[in-house]
Design a protein around this motif. Structure first.
Motif, PDB file in Angstrom:
ATOM      1  N   ASP A  20       0.844  -1.193   0.000  1.00 51.19           N
ATOM      2  CA  ASP A  20       0.000   0.000   0.000  1.00 51.19           C
ATOM      3  C   ASP A  20       0.882   1.246   0.000  1.00 51.19           C
ATOM      4  OD1 ASP A  20      -2.356   1.581   0.270  1.00 51.19           O
ATOM      5  OD2 ASP A  20      -1.984   1.718   2.418  1.00 51.19           O
ATOM      6  N   PHE A  21       0.681   2.104  -0.995  1.00 55.23           N
ATOM      7  CA  PHE A  21       1.581   3.244  -1.196  1.00 55.23           C
ATOM      8  C   PHE A  21       0.885   4.585  -1.014  1.00 55.23           C
ATOM      9  CE2 PHE A  21       3.745  -0.192  -3.239  1.00 55.23           C
ATOM     10  CZ  PHE A  21       5.083   0.061  -3.005  1.00 55.23           C
ATOM     11  N   HIS A  22       1.602   5.479  -0.349  1.00 50.56           N
ATOM     12  CA  HIS A  22       1.274   6.907  -0.280  1.00 50.56           C
ATOM     13  C   HIS A  22       2.533   7.614  -0.802  1.00 50.56           C
ATOM     14  CE1 HIS A  22      -2.368   6.731   2.495  1.00 50.56           C
ATOM     15  NE2 HIS A  22      -1.951   5.468   2.420  1.00 50.56           N
ATOM     16  N   PRO A  23       2.642   7.764  -2.116  1.00 50.53           N
ATOM     17  CA  PRO A  23       3.931   8.138  -2.718  1.00 50.53           C
ATOM     18  C   PRO A  23       4.385   9.565  -2.411  1.00 50.53           C
ATOM     19  CG  PRO A  23       2.510   7.054  -4.323  1.00 50.53           C
ATOM     20  CD  PRO A  23       1.658   7.385  -3.129  1.00 50.53           C
ATOM     21  N   CYS A  24       5.676   9.748  -2.577  1.00 52.13           N
ATOM     22  CA  CYS A  24       6.232  11.098  -2.565  1.00 52.13           C
ATOM     23  C   CYS A  24       5.815  11.800  -3.859  1.00 52.13           C
ATOM     24  CB  CYS A  24       7.749  11.055  -2.430  1.00 52.13           C
ATOM     25  SG  CYS A  24       8.605  10.535  -3.948  1.00 52.13           S
ATOM     26  N   MET A  25       5.999  13.113  -3.882  1.00 46.77           N
ATOM     27  CA  MET A  25       5.641  13.906  -5.049  1.00 46.77           C
ATOM     28  C   MET A  25       6.870  14.115  -5.930  1.00 46.77           C
ATOM     29  SD  MET A  25       2.488  14.135  -4.378  1.00 46.77           S
ATOM     30  CE  MET A  25       1.781  15.344  -5.494  1.00 46.77           C
ATOM     31  N   ALA A  26       6.617  14.318  -7.207  1.00 49.45           N
ATOM     32  CA  ALA A  26       7.703  14.377  -8.181  1.00 49.45           C
ATOM     33  C   ALA A  26       8.512  15.663  -8.084  1.00 49.45           C
ATOM     34  CB  ALA A  26       7.136  14.222  -9.593  1.00 49.45           C
ATOM     35  N   GLU A  27       7.871  16.755  -7.701  1.00 49.82           N
ATOM     36  CA  GLU A  27       8.540  18.048  -7.697  1.00 49.82           C
ATOM     37  C   GLU A  27       8.482  18.685  -6.316  1.00 49.82           C
ATOM     38  OE1 GLU A  27       7.810  20.611 -11.211  1.00 49.82           O
ATOM     39  OE2 GLU A  27       6.323  19.092 -11.768  1.00 49.82           O
ATOM     40  N   THR A  28       9.302  19.697  -6.134  1.00 47.42           N
ATOM     41  CA  THR A  28       9.308  20.436  -4.876  1.00 47.42           C
ATOM     42  C   THR A  28       8.782  21.849  -5.105  1.00 47.42           C
ATOM     43  OG1 THR A  28      10.690  21.097  -2.991  1.00 47.42           O
ATOM     44  CG2 THR A  28      11.711  21.220  -5.159  1.00 47.42           C
ATOM     45  N   PRO A  29       7.998  22.373  -4.153  1.00 43.69           N
ATOM     46  CA  PRO A  29       7.531  21.722  -2.934  1.00 43.69           C
ATOM     47  C   PRO A  29       6.374  20.773  -3.221  1.00 43.69           C
ATOM     48  CG  PRO A  29       6.603  23.915  -3.062  1.00 43.69           C
ATOM     49  CD  PRO A  29       7.548  23.781  -4.239  1.00 43.69           C
ATOM     50  N   PRO A  30       6.067  19.873  -2.302  1.00 45.58           N
ATOM     51  CA  PRO A  30       5.001  18.902  -2.557  1.00 45.58           C
ATOM     52  C   PRO A  30       3.657  19.546  -2.881  1.00 45.58           C
ATOM     53  CG  PRO A  30       6.266  18.255  -0.634  1.00 45.58           C
ATOM     54  CD  PRO A  30       6.743  19.622  -1.013  1.00 45.58           C
ATOM     55  N   GLU A  31       3.391  20.697  -2.285  1.00 45.95           N
ATOM     56  CA  GLU A  31       2.098  21.357  -2.477  1.00 45.95           C
ATOM     57  C   GLU A  31       2.027  22.187  -3.748  1.00 45.95           C
ATOM     58  OE1 GLU A  31       4.620  24.195   0.055  1.00 45.95           O
ATOM     59  OE2 GLU A  31       4.289  22.028  -0.109  1.00 45.95           O
ATOM     60  N   LYS A  32       3.046  22.138  -4.559  1.00 43.64           N
ATOM     61  CA  LYS A  32       3.072  22.904  -5.805  1.00 43.64           C
ATOM     62  C   LYS A  32       1.840  22.587  -6.653  1.00 43.64           C
ATOM     63  CE  LYS A  32       5.953  23.451  -9.961  1.00 43.64           C
ATOM     64  NZ  LYS A  32       7.206  23.006 -10.628  1.00 43.64           N
ATOM     65  N   PRO A  33       1.122  23.604  -7.143  1.00 46.27           N
ATOM     66  CA  PRO A  33      -0.060  23.335  -7.975  1.00 46.27           C
ATOM     67  C   PRO A  33       0.281  22.450  -9.168  1.00 46.27           C
ATOM     68  CG  PRO A  33      -0.012  25.643  -7.341  1.00 46.27           C
ATOM     69  CD  PRO A  33       1.301  25.049  -6.893  1.00 46.27           C
ATOM     70  N   GLY A  34      -0.534  21.440  -9.388  1.00 47.01           N
ATOM     71  CA  GLY A  34      -0.315  20.524 -10.501  1.00 47.01           C
ATOM     72  C   GLY A  34       0.695  19.436 -10.237  1.00 47.01           C
ATOM     73  N   ASN A  35       1.313  19.429  -9.074  1.00 50.55           N
ATOM     74  CA  ASN A  35       2.300  18.403  -8.751  1.00 50.55           C
ATOM     75  C   ASN A  35       1.649  17.018  -8.772  1.00 50.55           C
ATOM     76  OD1 ASN A  35       4.803  17.418  -8.111  1.00 50.55           O
ATOM     77  ND2 ASN A  35       4.966  18.434  -6.117  1.00 50.55           N
ATOM     78  N   GLN A  36       2.431  16.015  -9.124  1.00 49.84           N
ATOM     79  CA  GLN A  36       1.933  14.648  -9.223  1.00 49.84           C
ATOM     80  C   GLN A  36       2.826  13.705  -8.428  1.00 49.84           C
ATOM     81  OE1 GLN A  36      -0.947  13.751 -10.858  1.00 49.84           O
ATOM     82  NE2 GLN A  36      -1.244  15.960 -11.186  1.00 49.84           N
ATOM     83  N   GLU A  37       2.279  12.536  -8.111  1.00 43.64           N
ATOM     84  CA  GLU A  37       3.074  11.511  -7.457  1.00 43.64           C
ATOM     85  C   GLU A  37       4.237  11.101  -8.360  1.00 43.64           C
ATOM     86  OE1 GLU A  37      -0.701   9.392  -5.165  1.00 43.64           O
ATOM     87  OE2 GLU A  37       0.303   8.370  -6.818  1.00 43.64           O
ATOM     88  N   LEU A  38       5.317  10.649  -7.749  1.00 49.48           N
ATOM     89  CA  LEU A  38       6.457  10.189  -8.520  1.00 49.48           C
ATOM     90  C   LEU A  38       6.004   9.091  -9.477  1.00 49.48           C
ATOM     91  CD1 LEU A  38       9.618  10.561  -8.684  1.00 49.48           C
ATOM     92  CD2 LEU A  38       9.724   8.414  -7.397  1.00 49.48           C
ATOM     93  N   PRO A  39       6.235   9.247 -10.772  1.00 50.14           N
ATOM     94  CA  PRO A  39       5.763   8.239 -11.737  1.00 50.14           C
ATOM     95  C   PRO A  39       6.289   6.840 -11.415  1.00 50.14           C
ATOM     96  CG  PRO A  39       6.476  10.223 -12.882  1.00 50.14           C
ATOM     97  CD  PRO A  39       6.880  10.392 -11.443  1.00 50.14           C
ATOM     98  N   GLY A  40       5.401   5.876 -11.507  1.00 52.73           N
ATOM     99  CA  GLY A  40       5.782   4.485 -11.304  1.00 52.73           C
ATOM    100  C   GLY A  40       5.782   4.018  -9.872  1.00 52.73           C
ATOM    101  N   GLU A  41       5.541   4.923  -8.917  1.00 54.72           N
ATOM    102  CA  GLU A  41       5.644   4.534  -7.509  1.00 54.72           C
ATOM    103  C   GLU A  41       4.602   3.496  -7.120  1.00 54.72           C
ATOM    104  OE1 GLU A  41       6.988   5.496  -3.587  1.00 54.72           O
ATOM    105  OE2 GLU A  41       7.613   4.083  -5.131  1.00 54.72           O
TER     106      GLU A  41
END
Length: 669
Positions: free
Chosen positions: A535-556
């Motif tokens: 069960d995954f709650h992935p990190c975000m691909a870009e910094t900061p995590p709350e950046k508008p449009g940010n997505q989970e790290l691809p493939g996580e």
């Protein structure tokens, strides 16, 4: 319980000054990699001898302590907060994660079963929260009280002795050769004239907790933990972040493993140490019969475009989100779509208060190189190994999520977001989280620094519990042939072939035709059991995590899915170099993917019970833990004796009918 109508309603005093509400949080902007300035070491205020020192009072730490006490041992237990229980108490995730078949058979460690049944018994054997994520949802303080009672009973039953040190952190270790000789701890209490503990969020106090000097907030006591006169003792690493791994510098890893035949679903060919699973500050909110006012916190706009209910049905019916982790229900017969005024919900929501920093600029668990750069591995420099600004960001993410849930009108992923104003944010020392600010005392951390075990047969780079050991995924999917090298894919086929492994190695079977083994790997050194999804709650691909449009790290999420009922091998608890250190909880030797299943409540209890029993057994027999497994796969009578003791004490080491010949696990849901 204190019900606060707006986020600015609480005043937090500090030396005569007043910081109002979450302005107190905003006022703390600690630099990320500040070199620790350590004053000369203070004299020790208290020295305590114990047979077993358990560092970390989460679920694993409590279970380890209970088993060692039952064995008649003197146990020292430290905890960074003032509540024992970790996930289910100080971290606020008081909704037990269980799989249906294991739950229906109550095939859990005895201590875990005792805990869950005691909570239910207090509520006439009904789910206290009438939640639908679990059959046992409850107030965090209830978990703390039950666990304390269990420790008292364990002490009485085994005629052991417990020395409990709340609000205490490990500052340094004295190591000579392969032995930990002593551990230096810091216990803090409120300074004269300072507000009570749990007034400020963790980001405001965490660095102070690791400094030996008194401060405006805290009076410190230096405690030195040592073995008894015999010189023999065991130290159990049960912290939430693997602090002792960093302090002893045994081999460990953080974040994502490199893709390999053992962890073929890894999204990275080379690994990513900056991307552990997301952390979460939980909070509680109460349903009201009338709309409640709620002013946005100062930082709200920074996070406002990151929130989502993530599914149309939740957006259309937010009552489902409220009842998902409802921890107190006015009507035990209310369903998932019915919210009654006075109901209390704990929030732990993926696109809500999850916070997933995943880059070198914002990761919350500092890597070995970052720790060195920050001076935390210097003598006296240890500050817990956190990035304080990431903790602060997670706190803001959580409090902003409440305002969005209450008043927000736009969703980051969906076309609809309706306000839900009949809510009251709960804060105060008698509120569910036990804090003036309303957030959990400590964040829910799904992942820690993870041990790399000793060399073992079949594990030349050090022992790890890997994805292929327990995943139900079909590794015949084209994805794996396309992402792995031919050699790695053949090794994967051999790893999952079960009784046909030799045929794969000899080339008698083509890798792409291999049927995936229909059971988990069976470990000859198993000391516990578990069953949960990957069960995954992935990190975000870009910094900061709350950046508008940010997505989970691809493939996580490639590795996400069902698992087979699995085992906990003793080798995952034994570090290289240090012979009297036993590692339990989230810091055991396992990969990023396998850790996603091993991290939940009943499994942590099983891990801890194994650690405490092993420590007591080794003290009794004089056989060190590494000696029990150093000649595997050859049989070891002492290892078998330990396993028999675990089973006799109600801590099963295998699920019923576990055998290399039994591949019929389809009924285990």
């Amino acid at each position: 319980m204190k019900n606060v109508l707006s986020l600015g309603a609480i005043a937090l005093p500090l030396s005569g000054a007043v910081m109002t509400g979450w302005g107190a949080l905003s006022a703390v902007a600690a630099p990320d990699h500040r070199v620790a300035q350590s004053a000369p070491a203070r004299a020790v205020d208290q020295e305590v001898a114990c047979d077993v020192l358990v560092v970390g009072g989460g679920i694993s730490g409590v279970a380890a302590t209970a088993e060692a006490l039952k064995a008649g041992r003197t146990v020292c237990l430290t905890e960074i907060t003032d509540w024992v229980g970790g996930q289910i108490t100080a971290q606020g995730t008081s909704a037990l994660d269980e799989k249906p078949t294991q739950r229906s058979r109550l095939y859990f460690p005895q201590g875990y079963t005792e805990l869950r049944q005691a909570i239910l018994a207090q509520n006439n054997n009904k789910n206290p929260g009438s939640c639908w994520v679990s059959l046992v949802c409850f107030m965090p303080k209830q978990g703390h009280d039950k666990l304390q009672a269990m420790l008292r009973n364990a002490e009485k039953e085994g005629k052991g002795k417990l020395h409990f040190f709340p609000n205490t952190v490990a500052k340094s270790l004295q190591v000579e050769g392969s032995q930990i000789l002593s551990v230096r701890g810091i216990q803090h209490s409120p300074a004269a004239g300072a507000p009570p503990l749990n007034t400020y969020p963790l980001s405001r106090t965490i660095e102070d907790s690791y400094r030996e000097t008194d401060s405006e907030l805290f009076t410190k006591k230096i405690v030195r933990f040592t073995p008894p006169a015999s010189g023999n003792w065991y130290v159990v690493e049960a912290t939430e972040t693997g602090e002792l791994l960093a302090l002893t510098d045994v081999p460990y890893q953080v974040g994502i493993d490199p893709r390999s035949h053992r962890n073929p679903s890894s999204p990275s060919e080379t690994g990513n140490p900056y991307c552990p699973q997301a952390l979460t500050y939980t909070f509680a909110m109460e349903a009201t019969d009338t709309p409640q006012p709620a002013s946005p916190p100062d930082f709200y706009e920074q996070y406002a475009k990151s929130y989502s209910f993530n599914d149309d049905r939740y957006a259309q019916t937010p009552e489902l989100v409220f009842t998902y982790r409802r921890i107190a229900s006015q009507d035990p017969n209310s369903g998932s779509r019915t919210v009654v005024p006075g109901d209390i919900s704990m929030q732990n929501w993926s696109w809500g208060n999850d916070y997933g920093p995943g880059t070198a600029a914002d990761n919350y668990l500092l890597t070995r190189e970052q720790l060195r750069s920050a001076g935390q591995l210097d003598l006296g420099g240890w500050q817990g190994g956190y990035r304080v600004s990431a903790l602060k960001g997670a706190e803001e993410q959580a409090i902003g999520f409440f305002h969005w849930f209450h008043s927000g009108t736009s969703d980051a992923k969906l076309p609809i977001k309706k306000p839900y104003p009949n809510l009251r944010y709960l804060q105060g020392f008698d509120a569910p989280m036990g804090t003036a600010h309303g957030l959990s005392k400590y964040p829910y951390l799904r992942e820690a620094r993870r041990l790399v075990g000793r060399y073992s047969y079949g594990y030349p780079d050090g022992f790890l519990i890997d994805e292929v050991a327990m995943s139900r995924k079909s590794f015949n999917e084209p994805y794996y042939r396309e992402t792995l090298t031919p050699e790695a894919y053949r090794n994967l086929a051999a790893a999952i072939a079960g009784l046909r492994t030799i045929d794969v190695i000899r080339g008698n079977i083509e890798p792409e035709t291999v049927e995936t083994r229909a059971r988990s790997h069976i470990y000859p050194d198993s000391v516990g059991i578990g069953h949960y999804n990957l069960d995954f709650h992935p990190c975000m691909a870009e910094t900061p995590p709350e950046k508008p449009g940010n997505q989970e790290l691809p493939g996580e999420r490639q590795g996400a899915g069902e698992s087979f009922p699995f085992q906990i091998p003793l080798r995952s608890m034994i570090p290289p170099k240090i012979d009297n250190l036993i590692v339990t909880g989230k810091s055991m030797a396992m990969s990023h993917i396998s850790a996603s299943a091993y991290r939940v409540h009943a499994i942590e209890w099983s891990m801890g019970a194994a650690a405490g029993t092993t420590a007591a057994f080794s003290l009794e027999t004089g056989v060190m833990p590494f000696q029990l497994v150093e000649n595997l796969p050859r049989a070891n009578p002492k290892l078998e004796e330990l396993q028999k003791r675990l089973n006799a004490n109600g801590n099963p080491t295998a699920f019923p009918n576990t055998s290399i010949l039994n591949t019929n696990w389809k009924d285990w849901k």
